[in-house]
Design a protein around this motif. Sequence first.
Motif, PDB file in Angstrom:
ATOM      1  N   ILE A 109      15.130  62.750 -19.097  1.00 42.02           N
ATOM      2  CA  ILE A 109      14.197  63.697 -18.491  1.00 42.02           C
ATOM      3  C   ILE A 109      12.840  63.618 -19.178  1.00 42.02           C
ATOM      4  CG2 ILE A 109      13.702  66.138 -18.069  1.00 42.02           C
ATOM      5  CD1 ILE A 109      16.693  66.513 -17.527  1.00 42.02           C
ATOM      6  N   THR A 110      12.835  63.449 -20.481  1.00 47.18           N
ATOM      7  CA  THR A 110      11.573  63.282 -21.204  1.00 47.18           C
ATOM      8  C   THR A 110      10.806  62.078 -20.674  1.00 47.18           C
ATOM      9  OG1 THR A 110      12.522  64.321 -23.173  1.00 47.18           O
ATOM     10  CG2 THR A 110      10.559  62.941 -23.503  1.00 47.18           C
ATOM     11  N   ARG A 111      11.507  60.975 -20.470  1.00 41.77           N
ATOM     12  CA  ARG A 111      10.873  59.751 -19.947  1.00 41.77           C
ATOM     13  C   ARG A 111      10.418  59.934 -18.503  1.00 41.77           C
ATOM     14  NH1 ARG A 111      11.766  54.393 -21.494  1.00 41.77           N
ATOM     15  NH2 ARG A 111      11.827  55.292 -23.574  1.00 41.77           N
ATOM     16  N   ILE A 112      11.240  60.601 -17.684  1.00 41.93           N
ATOM     17  CA  ILE A 112      10.894  60.815 -16.273  1.00 41.93           C
ATOM     18  C   ILE A 112       9.685  61.729 -16.135  1.00 41.93           C
ATOM     19  CG2 ILE A 112      11.713  62.077 -14.215  1.00 41.93           C
ATOM     20  CD1 ILE A 112      12.515  59.131 -14.288  1.00 41.93           C
ATOM     21  N   LYS A 113       9.568  62.715 -16.994  1.00 41.70           N
ATOM     22  CA  LYS A 113       8.392  63.589 -16.965  1.00 41.70           C
ATOM     23  C   LYS A 113       7.120  62.772 -17.175  1.00 41.70           C
ATOM     24  CE  LYS A 113       8.718  66.992 -19.833  1.00 41.70           C
ATOM     25  NZ  LYS A 113       9.133  67.928 -20.911  1.00 41.70           N
ATOM     26  N   ALA A 114       7.131  61.891 -18.141  1.00 42.37           N
ATOM     27  CA  ALA A 114       5.953  61.047 -18.411  1.00 42.37           C
ATOM     28  C   ALA A 114       5.682  60.112 -17.245  1.00 42.37           C
ATOM     29  CB  ALA A 114       6.166  60.264 -19.705  1.00 42.37           C
ATOM     30  N   TYR A 115       6.725  59.510 -16.678  1.00 46.21           N
ATOM     31  CA  TYR A 115       6.578  58.612 -15.539  1.00 46.21           C
ATOM     32  C   TYR A 115       5.993  59.362 -14.339  1.00 46.21           C
ATOM     33  CZ  TYR A 115       8.062  55.507 -11.719  1.00 46.21           C
ATOM     34  OH  TYR A 115       8.093  54.716 -10.602  1.00 46.21           O
ATOM     35  N   ALA A 116       6.527  60.553 -14.060  1.00 49.13           N
ATOM     36  CA  ALA A 116       6.065  61.348 -12.919  1.00 49.13           C
ATOM     37  C   ALA A 116       4.603  61.760 -13.089  1.00 49.13           C
ATOM     38  CB  ALA A 116       6.952  62.576 -12.733  1.00 49.13           C
ATOM     39  N   LEU A 125       7.711  68.514 -10.608  1.00 45.33           N
ATOM     40  CA  LEU A 125       9.099  68.085 -10.453  1.00 45.33           C
ATOM     41  C   LEU A 125       9.936  69.345 -10.308  1.00 45.33           C
ATOM     42  CD1 LEU A 125       9.551  65.335 -13.198  1.00 45.33           C
ATOM     43  CD2 LEU A 125       9.576  65.001 -10.720  1.00 45.33           C
ATOM     44  N   TYR A 126      11.025  69.244  -9.556  1.00 44.69           N
ATOM     45  CA  TYR A 126      11.915  70.397  -9.433  1.00 44.69           C
ATOM     46  C   TYR A 126      13.360  69.930  -9.356  1.00 44.69           C
ATOM     47  CZ  TYR A 126      12.212  69.450  -4.381  1.00 44.69           C
ATOM     48  OH  TYR A 126      12.422  68.876  -3.160  1.00 44.69           O
ATOM     49  N   ALA A 127      14.259  70.855  -9.619  1.00 47.04           N
ATOM     50  CA  ALA A 127      15.699  70.603  -9.512  1.00 47.04           C
ATOM     51  C   ALA A 127      16.365  71.875  -9.008  1.00 47.04           C
ATOM     52  CB  ALA A 127      16.279  70.204 -10.862  1.00 47.04           C
ATOM     53  N   SER A 143      13.910  70.944 -21.460  1.00 46.70           N
ATOM     54  CA  SER A 143      12.948  69.926 -21.060  1.00 46.70           C
ATOM     55  C   SER A 143      11.636  70.519 -20.542  1.00 46.70           C
ATOM     56  CB  SER A 143      13.554  69.039 -19.965  1.00 46.70           C
ATOM     57  OG  SER A 143      14.699  68.399 -20.442  1.00 46.70           O
ATOM     58  N   GLY A 144      11.535  71.847 -20.508  1.00 43.37           N
ATOM     59  CA  GLY A 144      10.297  72.484 -20.090  1.00 43.37           C
ATOM     60  C   GLY A 144      10.288  73.031 -18.676  1.00 43.37           C
ATOM     61  N   PHE A 145      11.383  72.872 -17.942  1.00 44.52           N
ATOM     62  CA  PHE A 145      11.466  73.426 -16.596  1.00 44.52           C
ATOM     63  C   PHE A 145      11.643  74.939 -16.698  1.00 44.52           C
ATOM     64  CE2 PHE A 145      12.252  69.066 -15.761  1.00 44.52           C
ATOM     65  CZ  PHE A 145      12.132  68.823 -14.407  1.00 44.52           C
ATOM     66  N   MET A 167      14.573  75.136 -10.412  1.00 41.00           N
ATOM     67  CA  MET A 167      13.899  74.905 -11.695  1.00 41.00           C
ATOM     68  C   MET A 167      12.658  74.059 -11.407  1.00 41.00           C
ATOM     69  SD  MET A 167      16.090  76.258 -13.924  1.00 41.00           S
ATOM     70  CE  MET A 167      15.582  75.565 -15.474  1.00 41.00           C
ATOM     71  N   GLN A 168      11.509  74.463 -11.937  1.00 38.22           N
ATOM     72  CA  GLN A 168      10.260  73.758 -11.673  1.00 38.22           C
ATOM     73  C   GLN A 168       9.577  73.360 -12.980  1.00 38.22           C
ATOM     74  OE1 GLN A 168       8.766  77.062  -9.091  1.00 38.22           O
ATOM     75  NE2 GLN A 168       7.926  75.322  -7.942  1.00 38.22           N
ATOM     76  N   LEU A 169       8.913  72.220 -12.913  1.00 38.98           N
ATOM     77  CA  LEU A 169       8.087  71.760 -14.027  1.00 38.98           C
ATOM     78  C   LEU A 169       6.750  71.359 -13.455  1.00 38.98           C
ATOM     79  CD1 LEU A 169       7.885  70.853 -17.058  1.00 38.98           C
ATOM     80  CD2 LEU A 169       8.411  68.566 -16.197  1.00 38.98           C
ATOM     81  N   PHE A 170       5.685  71.992 -13.921  1.00 42.22           N
ATOM     82  CA  PHE A 170       4.338  71.646 -13.495  1.00 42.22           C
ATOM     83  C   PHE A 170       3.773  70.669 -14.519  1.00 42.22           C
ATOM     84  CE2 PHE A 170       5.401  75.709 -11.676  1.00 42.22           C
ATOM     85  CZ  PHE A 170       5.100  75.485 -10.340  1.00 42.22           C
ATOM     86  N   LEU A 171       3.388  69.507 -14.010  1.00 40.10           N
ATOM     87  CA  LEU A 171       2.943  68.417 -14.880  1.00 40.10           C
ATOM     88  C   LEU A 171       1.451  68.488 -15.175  1.00 40.10           C
ATOM     89  CD1 LEU A 171       5.044  65.761 -12.997  1.00 40.10           C
ATOM     90  CD2 LEU A 171       5.576  66.754 -15.216  1.00 40.10           C
TER      91      LEU A 171
END
Length: 171
Positions: A109-116, A125-127, A143-145, A167-171
């Motif tokens: 998830i850490t890597r995907i956050k950076a990629y996104a 990103l959301y789940a 992971s910050g969501f 669950m939401q993460l604003f990048l």
Amino acid sequence: MTSILPTIHLRAIEPEDLDVLYTIENDTKVWNVSTTNVPYSRYVLYDYVANAKNDIYADKQVRMMIEDEHHNVVGIVDIINFDPKNMRAEVGIVIKQDYRNKGYALATITRIKAYAANILHLHQLYACINKDNEKSLALFEKSGFIKSNELKDWLFDGKKYHNALLMQLFL
């Protein structure tokens, strides 16, 4: 105290991954935490691997294999339901049983956050996670969501409906 995450590599799905993909996609235990509820044939999976463009704008998704530092496949991560107008997408992750609870999901998830954020330039990103899935909820929170909404009767396990948390993460 900060824990050290395992080293992971993300890569495109290759035809050689068909057996791993087949096993993960047909694991009925995973169906209860995803939107999948039917088995996939090897042919359907092979066709997906052969025809995916690996372009989020063309496919509306990106699927990647997760490898450890020795290039063993430990799981799959998906960015799906890509919405180019609003620059958001859903993220899903499955770690193979032998690799669970070892930090691979958090590292992924850490890597995907950076990629996104840096490659796809997504805003969000959301789940959608079963409200009773405490491990996944804790993972995404770590992971910050943030929990933003409860979705009533959102997931059906074949016997009953379960509420999900968005669950939401604003990048």
